[in-house]
Scaffold this motif. Sequence first.
Motif, PDB file in Angstrom:
ATOM      1  N   MET A 175       5.799  -0.633   2.632  1.00 14.42           N
ATOM      2  CA  MET A 175       6.580  -1.156   2.729  1.00 14.42           C
ATOM      3  C   MET A 175       6.298  -3.423   2.615  1.00 14.42           C
ATOM      4  O   MET A 175       6.666  -3.434   4.148  1.00 14.42           O
ATOM      5  CB  MET A 175       8.026  -1.254   3.600  1.00 14.42           C
ATOM      6  N   GLU A 186       7.011  -5.386   1.315  1.00 14.82           N
ATOM      7  CA  GLU A 186       7.790  -7.211   1.575  1.00 14.82           C
ATOM      8  C   GLU A 186       7.733  -7.274   2.854  1.00 14.82           C
ATOM      9  O   GLU A 186       8.469  -8.624   3.798  1.00 14.82           O
ATOM     10  CB  GLU A 186       8.629  -6.179   1.599  1.00 14.82           C
ATOM     11  N   GLY A 198       1.555   1.068  -7.625  1.00 17.50           N
ATOM     12  CA  GLY A 198       2.997   1.073  -6.796  1.00 17.50           C
ATOM     13  C   GLY A 198       2.138   0.656  -4.780  1.00 17.50           C
ATOM     14  O   GLY A 198       1.182   1.339  -5.098  1.00 17.50           O
ATOM     15  N   LEU A 232       5.785   3.778   7.366  1.00 14.93           N
ATOM     16  CA  LEU A 232       6.415   3.080   6.612  1.00 14.93           C
ATOM     17  C   LEU A 232       4.886   2.179   6.553  1.00 14.93           C
ATOM     18  O   LEU A 232       4.950   0.976   5.122  1.00 14.93           O
ATOM     19  CB  LEU A 232       6.937   1.773   7.505  1.00 14.93           C
ATOM     20  N   ASP A 233       3.758   2.154   6.217  1.00 15.92           N
ATOM     21  CA  ASP A 233       2.693   2.435   5.853  1.00 15.92           C
ATOM     22  C   ASP A 233       1.838   3.276   5.760  1.00 15.92           C
ATOM     23  O   ASP A 233       1.598   3.955   7.183  1.00 15.92           O
ATOM     24  CB  ASP A 233       2.213   0.835   6.270  1.00 15.92           C
ATOM     25  N   GLY A 263       2.371   5.471   0.041  1.00 14.21           N
ATOM     26  CA  GLY A 263       3.568   4.266   0.092  1.00 14.21           C
ATOM     27  C   GLY A 263       4.457   5.326   0.952  1.00 14.21           C
ATOM     28  O   GLY A 263       4.464   6.608   1.131  1.00 14.21           O
ATOM     29  N   SER A 323       8.421   4.078  -3.343  1.00 15.58           N
ATOM     30  CA  SER A 323       9.103   4.590  -2.975  1.00 15.58           C
ATOM     31  C   SER A 323       9.145   6.276  -3.264  1.00 15.58           C
ATOM     32  O   SER A 323       8.935   6.744  -2.995  1.00 15.58           O
ATOM     33  CB  SER A 323       9.994   3.914  -2.475  1.00 15.58           C
ATOM     34  N   LYS A 324       9.857   6.861  -4.347  1.00 17.33           N
ATOM     35  CA  LYS A 324       9.981   8.297  -4.918  1.00 17.33           C
ATOM     36  C   LYS A 324       9.093   8.698  -5.564  1.00 17.33           C
ATOM     37  O   LYS A 324       8.635   8.354  -6.519  1.00 17.33           O
ATOM     38  CB  LYS A 324      11.400   7.897  -5.275  1.00 17.33           C
TER      39      LYS A 324
HETATM   40  P1  AMP Z   1       8.475   1.714  -6.917  1.00 16.62           P
HETATM   41  O1  AMP Z   1       9.288   0.657  -7.080  1.00 16.62           O
HETATM   42  O2  AMP Z   1       8.682   3.192  -6.851  1.00 16.62           O
HETATM   43  O3  AMP Z   1       6.476   1.127  -7.274  1.00 16.62           O
HETATM   44  O4  AMP Z   1       8.427   1.545  -5.344  1.00 16.62           O
HETATM   45  C1  AMP Z   1       7.954   0.370  -4.894  1.00 16.62           C
HETATM   46  C2  AMP Z   1       9.098   0.097  -3.175  1.00 16.62           C
HETATM   47  O5  AMP Z   1       8.339   1.417  -2.590  1.00 16.62           O
HETATM   48  C3  AMP Z   1       8.350  -1.213  -2.719  1.00 16.62           C
HETATM   49  O6  AMP Z   1       9.673  -1.472  -2.450  1.00 16.62           O
HETATM   50  C4  AMP Z   1       8.118  -0.929  -1.175  1.00 16.62           C
HETATM   51  O7  AMP Z   1       8.898  -1.694   0.109  1.00 16.62           O
HETATM   52  C5  AMP Z   1       8.786   1.020  -1.096  1.00 16.62           C
HETATM   53  N1  AMP Z   1       7.722   1.592   0.163  1.00 16.62           N
HETATM   54  C6  AMP Z   1       6.665   1.528   0.129  1.00 16.62           C
HETATM   55  N2  AMP Z   1       5.862   2.247   0.985  1.00 16.62           N
HETATM   56  C7  AMP Z   1       7.701   2.848   1.865  1.00 16.62           C
HETATM   57  C8  AMP Z   1       7.201   3.702   2.757  1.00 16.62           C
HETATM   58  N3  AMP Z   1       6.097   3.803   3.095  1.00 16.62           N
HETATM   59  N4  AMP Z   1       8.354   3.592   3.393  1.00 16.62           N
HETATM   60  C9  AMP Z   1      10.111   3.353   2.176  1.00 16.62           C
HETATM   61  N5  AMP Z   1       9.489   2.279   0.775  1.00 16.62           N
HETATM   62  C10 AMP Z   1       8.350   2.405   0.969  1.00 16.62           C
END
Ligand code: AMP
Length: 394
Positions: free
Chosen positions: A322, A324, A318, A294-295, A223, A200-201
Amino acid sequence: MKKTIRDYNLKNKKVLIRVDFNVPIQNGCIQDDTRIKASLPTISYAIENGAKVILLSHLGRIETEEDKSKYDLEPVALRLSELLNQKVIFVNETRGKLVEETVSHLESGQVLLLQNTRYEDLDGKKESKNDPELGSYWASLGELFINDAFGTSHRAHASNVGIASHLPNGIGFLMEKELTAFEPILNHPEHPFTVILGGSKVSDKIEVIENLVTKADQLLIGGGMAYTFLKASGLSIGKSLCDEEHLDFCQKLMKQYPDKIILPIDSVNAKEIKEETEINERFISDFGENEIGLDIGHNTVKLFSQYIKDSKTILWNGPVGMFELEPFSKGTEAICKLLKENDGLIVVGGGDTASAIEKLGYADFVTHISTGGGASLGLLEGKKLLGIEIINEK
Ligand code: AMP
């Protein structure tokens, strides 16, 4: 090189082993026993070599009296008994007379599991703050300490650093496996070396990026974090996740390493984050104002595949979408498929990336999936992990 359990004669010795039994539990039922299974090689070796085995682990976080029943380790003792095919003695205490008497009656080859080490956190966070008296007390129960809990090795707790500072010590097989997998990635990766980063971040991965950008040939960024990089390159990203505070960092990095930072060229977008929603796959230049990315899209998968297919070393940390939610899991699944076709060394970070690859059914096609999210990030940031640093060198 750190000492390992193999470096000691275990016969009739009281061996304290810090394991990672931090498994998901609901109403006393274990949802996933992967971590228990991962500790079996060390425990079985200790049993076979005649040790009197004393296991310590944390489970969840204990902040109130009510948390205790939620994070009771007894179900783990039962599952471990089944897996070892021998009784595991469980003491519902973390210290005291019953613990000491049970330890003193242990016979060679027997296994004892103490209650959740974090029960001690109710009284001034003794476990999590590495209370010296607690570490010394637990150490007094044994003659040798083995740390096999990679997942907590980035933290100094009484049950790892505390005990290790009082006893001869070493690492177990799981810890050894983790360190062996990350060693070439960090010290002598075979090139081309590709890092795939998602999640996410940006803020969570800054130090990882700074450490790996100098070692890798390219960083493929997907991501949520990719959208901050895209915005930093002057593109519109609609309502996608954006780490405003780190736009500057992204800009500087792209300026310094223009050929190494590879960003998505298309994106799977939606107006709402939910399973049943209309999705649009667009080039980044066509991003809708109200859309959330989101992808990664299939053109990005093609772009990434050009780097992945010839790589001799790959590190993935990572999910790239998303994952999930099914409509946004395709990019992450496509990365899994590309990894399946690659014969190089592939290491996957713990936490969400591990869950994604396991959920999608590709776990068998990579060299190593780390069991520790925070600990693997620590290694990738180039940090020394406290729970490992304290262990004796050979
Ligand atoms: P992290 O814990 O930083 O590795 O983040 C993992 C999370 O990032 C997962 O729960 C994903 O759903 C989320 N994620 C991946 N891509 C995105 C996106 N484009 N926007 C928001 N969240 C995302």
